[in-house]
Enzyme design. Structure first.
Site, short mmCIF file in Angstrom:
data_model
loop_
_atom_site.label_atom_id
_atom_site.label_comp_id
_atom_site.label_asym_id
_atom_site.label_seq_id
_atom_site.Cartn_x
_atom_site.Cartn_y
_atom_site.Cartn_z
N ASN A 29 48.63 -29.19 31.61
CA ASN A 29 48.00 -29.99 30.56
C ASN A 29 47.99 -31.46 30.97
OD1 ASN A 29 50.96 -30.43 29.64
ND2 ASN A 29 50.57 -28.28 29.15
N SER A 45 45.14 -26.17 23.67
CA SER A 45 45.83 -24.98 24.15
C SER A 45 44.83 -23.85 24.41
CB SER A 45 46.85 -24.53 23.09
OG SER A 45 47.50 -23.34 23.48
N GLY A 46 44.96 -23.22 25.58
CA GLY A 46 44.25 -21.97 25.84
C GLY A 46 42.80 -22.04 26.25
N SER A 75 50.53 -26.71 24.04
CA SER A 75 51.87 -26.26 23.64
C SER A 75 52.95 -27.23 24.10
CB SER A 75 52.14 -24.86 24.20
OG SER A 75 52.10 -24.88 25.62
N GLU A 76 52.63 -28.07 25.08
CA GLU A 76 53.62 -29.01 25.60
C GLU A 76 53.43 -30.42 25.04
OE1 GLU A 76 55.94 -27.70 26.76
OE2 GLU A 76 55.47 -26.09 28.15
N HIS A 95 50.72 -32.40 33.75
CA HIS A 95 51.65 -31.29 33.95
C HIS A 95 50.94 -30.19 34.73
CE1 HIS A 95 54.33 -28.00 33.45
NE2 HIS A 95 53.70 -27.45 32.42
N HIS A 97 51.23 -26.49 37.40
CA HIS A 97 51.99 -25.34 37.87
C HIS A 97 51.70 -25.16 39.37
CE1 HIS A 97 51.74 -23.65 33.50
NE2 HIS A 97 52.68 -24.56 33.62
N TYR A 116 57.66 -39.60 53.51
CA TYR A 116 57.63 -40.85 52.74
C TYR A 116 56.75 -40.77 51.49
CZ TYR A 116 53.05 -42.24 54.61
OH TYR A 116 51.72 -42.30 54.92
N HIS A 157 59.47 -23.55 36.00
CA HIS A 157 58.28 -23.85 35.19
C HIS A 157 57.20 -24.58 35.99
CE1 HIS A 157 56.77 -25.38 31.01
NE2 HIS A 157 55.78 -25.30 31.88
N TYR A 210 49.39 -50.82 47.61
CA TYR A 210 48.71 -50.01 48.62
C TYR A 210 47.29 -49.64 48.19
CZ TYR A 210 47.62 -45.99 51.60
OH TYR A 210 47.01 -45.13 52.47
#
Length: 220
Positions: A29, A45-46, A75-76, A95, A97, A116, A157, A210
């Site tokens: 998300n 969500s979803g 959901s988060e 977020h 996965h 680095y 997770h 940078y």
């Protein structure tokens, strides 16, 4: 439409996240906090990323109340809001996965300074202890573990990255996935050489200015 630019940026970066292999389907998300308006745009969500439109993105108050949008928020949402409360400079949360970073999360191991580019997070990527997704316990674990880092692994997770813009948060998630892969591959051959904290301090200082726009590729 409220926060129209932020909603468009989330759709753009959601698809970038999917195309970069940092998640699958509707996993993970993203959110953006317009601190001037005191409103947060967040993925629903979803709904899978290729199907997302700006009108699907929810707009919330910092306390979590939905002020625009008909979908169910991510959901988060809890740890997104908690991160914004903890880190006043943060305006974006991503977020994922992503495969290699999540592998380390499933091992309950931090990612050390094997390259680095871990400097996008800090001198390492810390680990938050496991808590059930979508719970207050997870929000507490994330905000406790992240400290002043720009990324944190969620045990069993995935990964969370933060930034002053969505571009910065996305770049951090992308570069940390590369570092996780390099660490994994190096460990299949031998024992990686870890850069010192002193060297990482120099790297992080150089990262501050940078590239164009300090390395920011944000659409926001």
């Amino acid at each position: 439409m409220i926060l129209s630019n932020e909603r468009k940026a989330i759709v753009t970066f959601g698809n970038k996240m999917l195309n970069a292999g940092l998640t699958t389907g509707s996993g993970g998300n993203l959110s953006l906090f317009n601190r001037q308006e005191n409103l947060i745009a967040i993925t629903p969500s979803g709904i899978e990323y290729p199907d997302l439109t700006p009108s699907d993105i929810l707009v919330l108050e910092p306390g979590g109340k939905v002020v625009d949008g008909t979908n169910k928020p991510s959901s988060e949402t809890g740890f997104h809001l908690a991160l914004y409360r903890k880190r006043p400079e943060v305006c974006a949360v991503v977020h994922t996965h992503s495969t290699y970073a999540t592998t380390f999360a499933c091992l309950n191991r931090e990612i050390p300074a094997v390259h680095y580019l871990v400097g996008f997070s800090g001198n390492k990527v810390p680990l938050a202890p496991y808590a059930t997704f979508g719970t207050e316990a997870l929000a507490k674990a994330v905000t406790s573990a992240i400290k002043d880092y720009n990324a944190v692994l969620l045990a069993n997770h995935g990964l969370v990255a933060v930034g002053t813009t969505l571009g910065r948060a996305f770049n951090t998630a992308e570069e940390i996935e590369l570092v996780a892969r390099l660490c994994y591959q190096a460990e299949t051959i031998g024992k990686p050489v870890i850069l010192s904290d002193e060297e990482m301090e120099r790297v992080i200082e150089k990262f501050a200015d940078y590239g164009p726009g300090s390395g920011d590729k944000d659409a926001n």
